[in-house]
Design an enzyme around this catalytic site. Structure first.
Site, PDB file in Angstrom:
ATOM      1  N   ARG A  58       5.183 -12.839  10.206  1.00 56.40           N
ATOM      2  CA  ARG A  58       5.944 -11.234   9.801  1.00 56.40           C
ATOM      3  C   ARG A  58       7.147 -11.301  10.047  1.00 56.40           C
ATOM      4  NH1 ARG A  58       1.759  -7.357   9.147  1.00 56.40           N
ATOM      5  NH2 ARG A  58       3.244  -5.628   9.507  1.00 56.40           N
TER       6      ARG A  58
ATOM      7  N   GLU B 124       0.769  -1.320  -0.006  1.00 54.70           N
ATOM      8  CA  GLU B 124      -0.019  -0.051  -0.055  1.00 54.70           C
ATOM      9  C   GLU B 124       0.763   1.172  -0.040  1.00 54.70           C
ATOM     10  OE1 GLU B 124      -2.814   0.207   3.391  1.00 54.70           O
ATOM     11  OE2 GLU B 124      -3.375   2.223   2.511  1.00 54.70           O
TER      12      GLU B 124
ATOM     13  N   LYS C  83       4.288   0.912   9.463  1.00 51.62           N
ATOM     14  CA  LYS C  83       4.475   2.015   8.785  1.00 51.62           C
ATOM     15  C   LYS C  83       3.870   3.355   9.403  1.00 51.62           C
ATOM     16  CE  LYS C  83       3.071   0.141   4.995  1.00 51.62           C
ATOM     17  NZ  LYS C  83       2.502  -0.194   3.533  1.00 51.62           N
TER      18      LYS C  83
HETATM   19  P1  ATP Z   1       2.761  -1.889   8.151  1.00 48.57           P
HETATM   20  O1  ATP Z   1       1.759  -2.814   9.007  1.00 48.57           O
HETATM   21  O2  ATP Z   1       4.212  -1.856   8.391  1.00 48.57           O
HETATM   22  O3  ATP Z   1       1.907  -0.864   7.758  1.00 48.57           O
HETATM   23  P2  ATP Z   1       1.248  -3.414   5.973  1.00 48.57           P
HETATM   24  O4  ATP Z   1       1.210  -4.796   5.862  1.00 48.57           O
HETATM   25  O5  ATP Z   1       0.040  -2.357   6.151  1.00 48.57           O
HETATM   26  O6  ATP Z   1       2.611  -3.039   6.729  1.00 48.57           O
HETATM   27  P3  ATP Z   1       1.488  -3.512   2.940  1.00 48.57           P
HETATM   28  O7  ATP Z   1       2.070  -2.166   2.156  1.00 48.57           O
HETATM   29  O8  ATP Z   1       0.220  -3.682   2.885  1.00 48.57           O
HETATM   30  O9  ATP Z   1       1.917  -2.926   4.593  1.00 48.57           O
HETATM   31  O10 ATP Z   1       2.334  -4.663   2.990  1.00 48.57           O
HETATM   32  C1  ATP Z   1       2.743  -5.174   1.561  1.00 48.57           C
HETATM   33  C2  ATP Z   1       3.049  -6.596   1.739  1.00 48.57           C
HETATM   34  O11 ATP Z   1       4.152  -6.584   2.874  1.00 48.57           O
HETATM   35  C3  ATP Z   1       1.978  -7.546   2.373  1.00 48.57           C
HETATM   36  O12 ATP Z   1       1.824  -8.609   1.648  1.00 48.57           O
HETATM   37  C4  ATP Z   1       2.317  -7.576   3.697  1.00 48.57           C
HETATM   38  O13 ATP Z   1       1.792  -8.978   4.292  1.00 48.57           O
HETATM   39  C5  ATP Z   1       3.757  -7.732   3.817  1.00 48.57           C
HETATM   40  N1  ATP Z   1       4.465  -7.136   4.955  1.00 48.57           N
HETATM   41  C6  ATP Z   1       4.061  -6.229   5.804  1.00 48.57           C
HETATM   42  N2  ATP Z   1       4.932  -6.229   6.835  1.00 48.57           N
HETATM   43  C7  ATP Z   1       5.577  -7.118   6.800  1.00 48.57           C
HETATM   44  C8  ATP Z   1       6.334  -7.770   7.938  1.00 48.57           C
HETATM   45  N3  ATP Z   1       6.855  -7.220   8.983  1.00 48.57           N
HETATM   46  N4  ATP Z   1       6.952  -9.134   7.669  1.00 48.57           N
HETATM   47  C9  ATP Z   1       6.572  -9.709   6.342  1.00 48.57           C
HETATM   48  N5  ATP Z   1       5.963  -9.112   5.603  1.00 48.57           N
HETATM   49  C10 ATP Z   1       5.457  -7.985   5.680  1.00 48.57           C
HETATM   50 MG    MG Z   2      -1.689  -3.079   4.844  1.00 49.82          MG
END
Ligand code: ATP
Ligand code: MG
Length: 565
Positions: free
Chosen positions: A268, A41, A278
């Protein structure tokens, strides 16, 4: 900590996701096609957690001759910015992966998704609810208590169609109405209790402008986007496991043939002594707790890059921690191990003095200088040697001298001998002290000309010090970093905000450092080991010719929090 095993390169056994993929290949699913995607995102910069997902998504595609799309999940126009899109692309390329011409956006499918939503209404599988979101949420019930059906649940198809169209024409206020899927208010899976799938947002979108006044919820866009793109394996983190039945329900309504993406969830990446969301990282940037997303203390990929981490060290770390089905905390020490291991192979060994103390060799002729040969990297035979200027006046580290040294102090003290690396054995004869402050301002030594390094003439001394020639040294600022937080899990406290655990001493700037002259030509991509001090690189943002700034990537040994920064 999940998994500290360090597999030998190339000999790692299959992880559970690779096993599933091989199973599907063996069963001839999707005609042997493997297609993944990385779906960020664009609401912030990527962090090292994302690197774990990137390595998996692109790694699986590489390993099985498949393809991996980059898809921006840009369903929420209020939080997304073009700056983030550019940074995400740069970070993925830096990590060593490429999506070729497959750069997609969930917003590319807004038309298809709107049509699908309309189709669901027509089939009696979605309805417009006029209740506020708070009431809808109250009616959802709990996992043990069924939800209450909305009074609008059975309104006519014609009325819902008409309202949905008018919502998109901008006739109604934000929050006044939503579109809900009609699934099952008694489902044991809360996500299937008539989830909201479209909301009114009067907000311009960075790609579609003012075309839309209604936007799909993430849950209504994500699975279908995978389907539209022909993705065979949707790899995502564990929190999406409970969403899977809902995604499946949408695909059931949508799909025509046998094909459907297979969602597989993994744990994760969570690192000790930092935060990984983020939203929290953005908060640190916006409140000035750090100096931007690329602050070298941040767990963002841009921060780690500026700090001197290499793509290989991050990929190796991700490999070491592996993929599992349960959440755990990963020790930041393992990440530091990975970067040391990588830099040890490639970094040029140089000399720099961070807190200089003048050292005078009283028996070295005034005006004389010489060039001493030194090895660039003992780990790499091809790295060659270079010459270091040497003379009567040198700099050493302040803490390499002690007036009243304890027995185990193997550095310089009155009457003691040490070796100067790649140079001579010297003996401390005297020192000068500021009578007012008690500060040592000069150390006077004699050198033994017969003990030149490489001459074969030597004798046992306990310590070897790094040094630079005072006349030839160049000036630089050096930035040392400690952990950003003092607590292992700063966001793991119920009663305390994570910002309470910020480390006030996470950055130390030393502005009077003396470095060997070869470093005047350093480039941003160069990596150095400063003898005895750690791995360093130029700061890509603040360093200028004639005004050099170096960052310490990591100290040589694991010495965090032991007063040895
Ligand atoms: P955050 O919680 O840090 O805002 P998010 O999951 O909202 O992260 P996205 O941009 O939606 O961030 O993530 C893109 C991809 O990265 C998704 O498939 C998500 O599952 C993966 N991802 C995000 N954070 C992690 C993490 N800490 N470890 C492994 N994969 C991750
Ligand atoms: Mg997300």
């Amino acid at each position: 900590m999940t998994n500290n095993a360090q597999p030998e390169e190339g000999k790692r056994s299959l992880n559970f996701i690779e096993q599933f993929v091989e199973e599907d290949l063996a069963n001839g699913k999707n005609d042997g096609r493997i297609h993944t995607r990385f779906p960020p995102e664009p609401n912030g910069y990527l962090h090292i957690g994302h690197a774990k997902a990137i390595c998996l998504d692109f790694g699986i595609a590489e390993r099985y001759n498949g393809k991996c799309n980059l898809r921006f999940d840009d369903t929420n126009p209020s939080k997304e910015e073009v700056e983030y899109i550019d940074s995400i692309k740069a970070d993925i390329h830096w990590l060593g992966f490429d999506w070729e011409d497959r750069e997609f956006y969930a917003s590319d499918y807004f038309g298809k998704l709107y049509d699908f939503a309309t189709e669901l209404i027509k089939r009696g599988l979605a309805y417009i609810d006029d209740q506020p979101a708070s009431l809808i949420s109250e009616q959802k019930g709990t996992p043990n208590k069924p939800g209450i059906e909305s009074p609008y649940r059975n309104r006519s198809v014609e009325e819902s169609l008409d309202l949905f169209r008018r919502m998109n024409e901008g006739e109604f206020e934000e929050g006044s109405r939503v579109l809900r899927a009609k699934v099952d208010m008694t489902s044991s899976n809360m996500h299937k209790r008539d989830p909201i799938i479209y909301r009114i947002m009067k907000c311009a979108h960075h790609r579609t402008g003012d075309t839309w006044k209604v936007y799909p919820m993430y849950d209504f866009a994500h699975g279908q986007s995978d389907y539209f793109e022909g993705v065979t394996h949707s790899l995502c983190t564990l929190e999406f496991e409970v969403h899977r039945p809902l995604y499946d329900w949408f695909i059931d309504q949508l799909k025509e043939g046998d094909y459907r993406p297979r969602q597989i969830e993994f744990n994760r990446l969570n690192l000790t002594y930092t935060v990984m969301s983020k939203r929290k990282l953005l908060q640190l940037v916006q409140t000035g707790q750090v100096l931007g997303w690329d602050d070298p203390r941040m767990p963002s990929l841009s921060g780690l890059r500026r700090r001197g981490y290499t793509p290989a060290s991050i990929r190796n770390f991700v490999d070491m921690i592996g993929y599992t089905k349960y959440e755990a905390m990963n020790d930041v020490g393992l990440l530091e191990f990975a970067v040391r291991e990588d830099l040890n192979k490639t970094a040029t060994r140089v000399m720099g003095v961070l807190r200089p103390l003048k050292l005078i060799l009283t028996n070295y002729p005034e005006g004389q200088e010489e060039q001493l040969e030194t090895v660039n990297n003992p780990e790499d035979e091809n790295a060659g040697t270079r010459l270091l200027p040497f003379g009567r006046e040198l700099y050493i580290e302040q803490d390499d001298f002690m007036e009243d040294a304890p027995k185990k102090f193997f550095r310089l003290s009155p009457g003691n001998e040490v070796r100067l690396k790649s140079a001579y054995i010297i003996k401390c004869e005297d020192f000068v002290k500021d009578p007012k402050t008690g500060e040592i301002t000069e150390v006077h030594c004699t050198y033994d000309p017969l003990t030149k390094s490489g001459s074969g003439e030597s004798r046992k001394v306990k310590g070897t010090l790094h040094w630079v020639s005072a006349k030839h040294a160049i000036d630089a600022e050096v930035r040392l970093y400690d952990r950003l937080f003092v607590d292992e899990e700063p966001d793991g406290h119920k009663d305390k905000d994570f910002t309470e655990f910020l480390n006030p001493e996470s950055l130390e700037r030393l502005s009077n450092c003396k470095l060997e002259p070869s470093l005047a030509n350093a480039k941003v991509e160069d990596r150095f080991q400063f003898t005895r001090l750690g791995y360093f690189c130029l700061d890509s943002k603040d360093s200028k010719p004639g005004n050099l700034v170096f960052n310490r990537t990591v100290p040589l040994k694991d010495s965090w929090g032991k007063g040895n920064r």
